[in-house]
Design a protein around this motif. Structure first.
Motif, short mmCIF file in Angstrom:
data_model
loop_
_atom_site.label_atom_id
_atom_site.label_comp_id
_atom_site.label_asym_id
_atom_site.label_seq_id
_atom_site.Cartn_x
_atom_site.Cartn_y
_atom_site.Cartn_z
N GLY A 475 -9.20 28.63 -5.29
CA GLY A 475 -10.52 28.60 -4.66
C GLY A 475 -11.51 27.65 -5.27
N ARG A 476 -12.77 27.93 -5.03
CA ARG A 476 -13.85 27.02 -5.40
C ARG A 476 -14.33 27.20 -6.82
N ASP A 477 -13.69 28.10 -7.57
CA ASP A 477 -13.92 28.16 -9.01
C ASP A 477 -12.98 27.20 -9.73
N LYS A 478 -12.22 26.39 -8.94
CA LYS A 478 -11.33 25.35 -9.45
C LYS A 478 -10.14 25.94 -10.22
N ARG A 479 -9.78 27.18 -9.89
CA ARG A 479 -8.68 27.84 -10.58
C ARG A 479 -7.59 28.27 -9.60
N VAL A 480 -6.35 28.14 -10.05
CA VAL A 480 -5.21 28.73 -9.36
C VAL A 480 -4.76 29.90 -10.22
N ILE A 481 -4.76 31.10 -9.65
CA ILE A 481 -4.39 32.29 -10.40
C ILE A 481 -3.05 32.79 -9.89
N ILE A 482 -2.12 33.01 -10.82
CA ILE A 482 -0.79 33.55 -10.50
C ILE A 482 -0.78 35.02 -10.91
N TRP A 483 -0.62 35.89 -9.93
CA TRP A 483 -0.63 37.34 -10.15
C TRP A 483 0.81 37.85 -10.15
N ASP A 484 1.15 38.65 -11.13
CA ASP A 484 2.47 39.28 -11.19
C ASP A 484 2.39 40.59 -10.39
N LEU A 485 3.09 40.61 -9.26
CA LEU A 485 3.02 41.78 -8.39
C LEU A 485 3.65 43.03 -8.99
N ARG A 486 4.49 42.84 -10.00
CA ARG A 486 5.16 43.99 -10.60
C ARG A 486 4.19 44.86 -11.38
N PHE A 498 -11.61 20.08 -9.31
CA PHE A 498 -12.35 20.17 -8.07
C PHE A 498 -11.87 21.39 -7.28
N TYR A 499 -12.57 21.67 -6.18
CA TYR A 499 -12.22 22.80 -5.33
C TYR A 499 -10.75 22.74 -4.90
N ILE A 500 -10.16 23.93 -4.74
CA ILE A 500 -8.79 24.06 -4.26
C ILE A 500 -8.86 24.73 -2.89
N ARG A 501 -8.62 23.97 -1.83
CA ARG A 501 -8.74 24.51 -0.48
C ARG A 501 -7.40 25.02 0.06
N SER A 502 -6.28 24.59 -0.54
CA SER A 502 -4.99 24.96 0.01
C SER A 502 -3.94 24.96 -1.08
N LEU A 503 -2.91 25.79 -0.92
CA LEU A 503 -1.75 25.78 -1.80
C LEU A 503 -0.54 26.27 -1.02
N GLN A 510 10.20 27.69 -7.04
CA GLN A 510 10.12 26.91 -8.27
C GLN A 510 8.79 26.18 -8.42
N PHE A 511 8.17 25.79 -7.30
CA PHE A 511 7.00 24.92 -7.36
C PHE A 511 5.81 25.53 -6.62
N ILE A 512 4.62 25.21 -7.15
CA ILE A 512 3.37 25.44 -6.44
C ILE A 512 2.77 24.07 -6.15
N VAL A 513 2.39 23.84 -4.92
CA VAL A 513 1.70 22.60 -4.55
C VAL A 513 0.27 22.96 -4.21
N THR A 514 -0.69 22.29 -4.85
CA THR A 514 -2.11 22.60 -4.62
C THR A 514 -2.85 21.34 -4.20
N SER A 515 -3.90 21.54 -3.43
CA SER A 515 -4.74 20.42 -3.01
C SER A 515 -5.97 20.34 -3.91
N SER A 516 -6.72 19.26 -3.75
CA SER A 516 -7.92 19.08 -4.55
C SER A 516 -8.97 18.33 -3.73
N ASP A 517 -10.23 18.63 -3.99
CA ASP A 517 -11.30 17.98 -3.25
C ASP A 517 -11.51 16.53 -3.65
N ASP A 518 -10.81 16.04 -4.68
CA ASP A 518 -10.89 14.62 -5.00
C ASP A 518 -9.76 13.83 -4.34
N GLY A 519 -9.05 14.46 -3.40
CA GLY A 519 -8.01 13.77 -2.65
C GLY A 519 -6.65 13.78 -3.31
N LYS A 520 -6.47 14.56 -4.38
CA LYS A 520 -5.19 14.59 -5.09
C LYS A 520 -4.40 15.85 -4.72
#
Length: 612
Positions: A475-486, A498-503, A510-520
């Motif tokens: 989200g817009r706190d610029k963090r990707v949080i991985i929660w263990d459901l167990r 920068f902001y993370i609008r999508s992942l 194996q992989f997480i792909v995240t977007s960034s508001d700086d175009g990366k």
């Protein structure tokens, strides 16, 4: 090279943001991670003030107020630099400095005390800030860093030594050798003031502060510096030849540097030099094995297998073309998703409707109305019987896909619903919201099973691994949080600038792909949280990233009105599509082989793309 034009461009963009106010600056997240601004307050001020009092006692012949004020400003500046550089720098030992002062050196590189850093701090409004550097400071240090203690007044006012908090900003830096060169070429004037030769620097003269760490590492012959320089050449400039030269320099300094072999191998693949690439990847695998890094060995082995297969195939793949345009909505289409069998396409729009299409014919099968505001999220249950929609009216609605009936409405979130994801069995739904929460729902009853509170900003995206082990949110706190459901606890947090609008999570988890508001675009190892690769081609923020069902391709869409197609394993840009229709808000793969996708547009159309 990383310096020069890139850092000048970044500095110009930083100055523009600084003029708009402090809220647009990048705040520090943790030590060693670059941030443009840090608020220093409370207990953090106590040792700074104590040091200022110590200096007042030491220099009794001078004006105590001037000594206290100047010392405190200087220490505030040093503190923000140390927060950024962390253990990379060390303090000057004030027990052994001469009576004349600190020798005009504020900090040293911890691994090489011959490298000095001078920190210049000013209390000013940004447009009027100016830093005076003496010739002695220029000749005794390798870097001059300018710190701005922010004042919201454009008139000159005295620094208040006893405020409860200070906003300290890294205004930029310059290599001391470059200042000397500019003086010699008469680009900067050398002035005489109070028996000293000085240079006056404005904020526009400086390099962007994020380049400081790499510059200093280069002075120490640190192999990590050359690795990062190589990554910059490869990812920012697509200059794989220069990248290989940098990786080679890193290996000369550290012959057992597994990461350098790995990235050099990938660069060789980009140049079509497969034998050299495989040799380097095998060397990396061998070194990782000796280190006991079994996961890295497995990833390298997969990389060798996939890179050979994929790299040979992708260069011969046909280009992507638009084969159909569907006029779907009367306003922006913010989201679209496909059913598991590829037969149903669902969209949500600014016109407050959810529509269901046959993606092959473009026929509208259902038109759902009932939301009172924009629709930002849609999801289809794994058995293709239900649709969930999330809206800016703060509700989630469940619809019967066959009959079009509204089954239930959930009203628990206190802000916009931005992302929805069914669990693999279809019994539960995960939602992300601008109320800073991620929530887990029982679909049959609408019961809230769990609310996850840890984001400090709006949540824009959620996803879940196919094995049910993890929820990932961004989200817009610029963090990707991985929660263990167990155990419903956080197992890892990834920080972006920068902001993370999508992942998106790859099908093999194996992989997480995240977007960034700086175009990366960032590709992370999910298990370790390691950043594997940065993809940089978009010119504006990225609304959506999607991974093909076969796990080989990434599609990304942006406010720059382009869709980019990438190789997930090598980071290669396969194609860049430039459709008409305004900003592109969403993309989703339609077929299992990753050869067909749908995109949603600002003009209310859906476009179907295929490799033909």
């Amino acid at each position: 090279m990383y310096m020069n034009d890139y850092l000048k461009d970044k500095q110009a963009e930083f100055i523009h943001r600084l003029k708009t106010g402090l809220s647009s600056l990048l705040c520090y997240q943790r030590q060693g991670i670059y941030g443009e601004i840090k608020t220093i307050s409370g207990q953090d001020l106590n040792p700074i003030r104590q040091h200022a009092w110590d200096m007042v006692r030491k220099y009794r012949k001078a004006d105590p107020q001037v000594v206290f004020r100047n010392t405190m400003m200087g220490k505030l500046g040093e503190e923000i630099v140390k927060k950024y550089l962390g253990d990379f720098v060390s303090n000057i030992n004030y027990e052994i400095i001469p009576d004349s002062g600190d020798g005009r050196i504020d900090l040293r590189i911890s691994t090489d005390d011959s490298i000095g850093i001078q920190v210049k701090t000013r209390y000013s409004f940004p447009t009027s800030a100016q830093w005076w550097v003496s010739w002695e400071e220029i000749t005794k240090n390798q870097a001059i860093i300018s710190i701005l203690i922010y004042s919201d007044s454009q008139t000159i006012i005295k620094f208040d030594e006893f405020k409860s908090e200070y906003s300290a900003i890294i205004a930029g830096f310059l290599p001391a050798s470059l200042i000397q060169k500019r003086i010699a070429q008469k680009e900067i004037g050398l002035e005489y003031h109070q028996n000293k030769s000085i240079v006056k620097l404005n904020i526009s003269d400086l390099y962007y502060g994020d380049g400081l760490r790499n510059f200093l590492k280069g002075l120490t012959n640190d192999p990590e510096f050359y690795l990062e320089s190589g990554l910059n050449c490869a990812e920012q400039q697509k200059d794989y030849t220069s990248a290989i030269k940098n990786y080679t320099k890193a290996l000369k300094l550290q012959p057992t540097y597994a990461d350098a072999y790995r990235y050099r191998g990938l660069a060789y693949f980009q140049l079509g030099k497969n034998p050299e690439a495989i040799d380097n990847l095998l060397n990396a695998s061998d070194l990782y094995s000796k280190q006991g890094n079994i996961n890295a060995v497995q990833n390298i082995n997969l990389m060798i297998r996939d890179a050979q297969k994929i790299n040979q195939v992708l260069h011969s793949l046909p280009k992507w073309n638009c084969i159909q345009t569907i006029k779907a909505h009367s306003a922006h289409i913010f989201c679209c998703t496909i059913s598991s069998n590829g037969q149903i396409l669902v969209t949500g729009s600014k016109d407050k409707t959810v529509k269901v299409f046959n993606p092959q014919t473009g026929e509208i099968l259902h038109n759902f109305t009932g939301h009172r505001d924009y629709i930002y999220a849609v999801a289809i249950s794994p058995n293709n019987s239900l649709i969930a929609s999330g809206s800016c009216d703060n509700t989630i609605k469940f619809w019967n896909l066959k009959t079009g009936e509204l089954i239930k409405t959930i009203t628990i979130h206190s802000h916009y619903i931005t992302s929805l994801k069914f669990t693999p069995d279809g019994e539960n739904l995960i939602s992300g919201s601008w109320d800073y929460t991620v929530q887990l729902w029982k679909v049959a009853t609408g019961e809230n099973l769990r609310t996850l509170y840890r984001h400090s900003g709006e949540v824009d995206c959620v996803d879940m691994t196919s094995n049910w082990d993890f929820i990932v949110s961004g989200g817009r706190d610029k963090r990707v949080i991985i929660w263990d459901l167990r155990n419903m606890k956080i197992c890892r947090t990834l920080i972006q600038r920068f902001y993370i609008r999508s992942l998106a999570i790859s099908p093999d988890n194996q992989f997480i792909v995240t977007s960034s508001d700086d175009g990366k675009i960032f590709i992370w190892n999910l298990e370790k949280g390691q950043l594997l690769r940065t993809l940089n081609h978009h010119k504006n923020w990225i609304y959506t990233v999607a991974i093909s069902p076969d796990g080989n391709i990434i599609a990304s869409c942006s406010a720059d009105q382009t869709i980019n197609i990438w190789n997930l394993h090598t980071g290669e840009l396969i194609d860049s599509l430039n459709p008409q229709g305004g900003a592109i808000y969403s993309v989703t793969f339609i077929t299992q082989d990753g050869h067909t996708l749908a995109s949603s547009h600002g003009d209310g159309t859906i476009k179907i793309w295929q490799q033909t």
